[in-house]
Design a protein around this motif. Structure first.
Motif, PDB file in Angstrom:
ATOM      1  N   MET A 244     -20.203  61.006  24.170  1.00  0.00           N
ATOM      2  CA  MET A 244     -19.120  60.439  23.427  1.00  0.00           C
ATOM      3  C   MET A 244     -18.050  60.006  24.422  1.00  0.00           C
ATOM      4  SD  MET A 244     -17.394  61.944  19.991  1.00  0.00           S
ATOM      5  CE  MET A 244     -18.954  62.534  19.422  1.00  0.00           C
TER       6      MET A 244
ATOM      7  N   HIS B  14     -19.519  56.518  20.379  1.00  0.00           N
ATOM      8  CA  HIS B  14     -20.626  57.458  20.484  1.00  0.00           C
ATOM      9  C   HIS B  14     -21.862  56.649  20.846  1.00  0.00           C
ATOM     10  CE1 HIS B  14     -23.821  60.164  18.760  1.00  0.00           C
ATOM     11  NE2 HIS B  14     -23.255  60.869  19.711  1.00  0.00           N
TER      12      HIS B  14
ATOM     13  N   GLU C 239     -25.742  56.382  21.611  1.00  0.00           N
ATOM     14  CA  GLU C 239     -26.963  57.110  21.295  1.00  0.00           C
ATOM     15  C   GLU C 239     -27.775  57.401  22.559  1.00  0.00           C
ATOM     16  OE1 GLU C 239     -27.520  57.995  18.065  1.00  0.00           O
ATOM     17  OE2 GLU C 239     -25.643  57.006  17.574  1.00  0.00           O
TER      18      GLU C 239
END
Length: 146
Positions: free
Chosen positions: A1, A50, A52
């Protein structure tokens, strides 16, 4: 993040190129970042990205001031986030424009700043056309259903 708190007085233009990620502004729901969408982020709101696995993105921050004559007319999908959805032809055109902006920012020859702002204005205007076409298309589909 990744938390991003800088450039709170600037607009941000995000154009995902590859990968998957989400964007959260303030306490709003997460927005999926993918290559068929482009986003304008209003100033003054903290952003959380965020990622992945991998996310490649074109990113320009700018002031929406006297340099830009026409404001964005993109769809506001959540407070502070405006969006357009593109097809492949638009993706290629926008990729070319972002590449030119990036090159100008690297070279910084005389007049680069004004030209970069003209290219940002071109992105906003092309986005306005896409947004208007999408709005018109939705109205046509609604009328056909009636």
């Amino acid at each position: 993040m990744h938390y991003f708190h800088g450039d709170r007085e600037n607009w941000n233009l995000l154009f995902p190129v590859d990968g998957v990620g989400h964007l959260i502004m303030g306490k709003q729901r997460p927005i999926l970042l993918n290559r068929r969408k482009m986003f304008l982020l209003r100033p003054e709101v903290d952003r959380i990205f965020h990622i992945e696995d991998f996310l490649q993105i074109h990113w320009v921050h700018f002031n929406l001031d006297a340099h830009l004559q026409y404001p964005p007319e993109w769809q506001e999908i959540t407070p502070g986030i405006l969006e357009i959805t593109m097809d492949e032809k638009h993706i290629e055109n926008f990729s070319r424009i972002f590449s030119e902006i990036h090159e100008l920012c690297q070279i910084r020859q005389s007049g680069w700043y004004r030209l970069a702002y003209c290219l940002v204005q071109e992105i906003i205007l092309r986005g306005n056309m896409i947004a208007q076409h999408g709005f018109t298309q939705k109205k046509i589909e609604q009328a056909a259903r009636l």
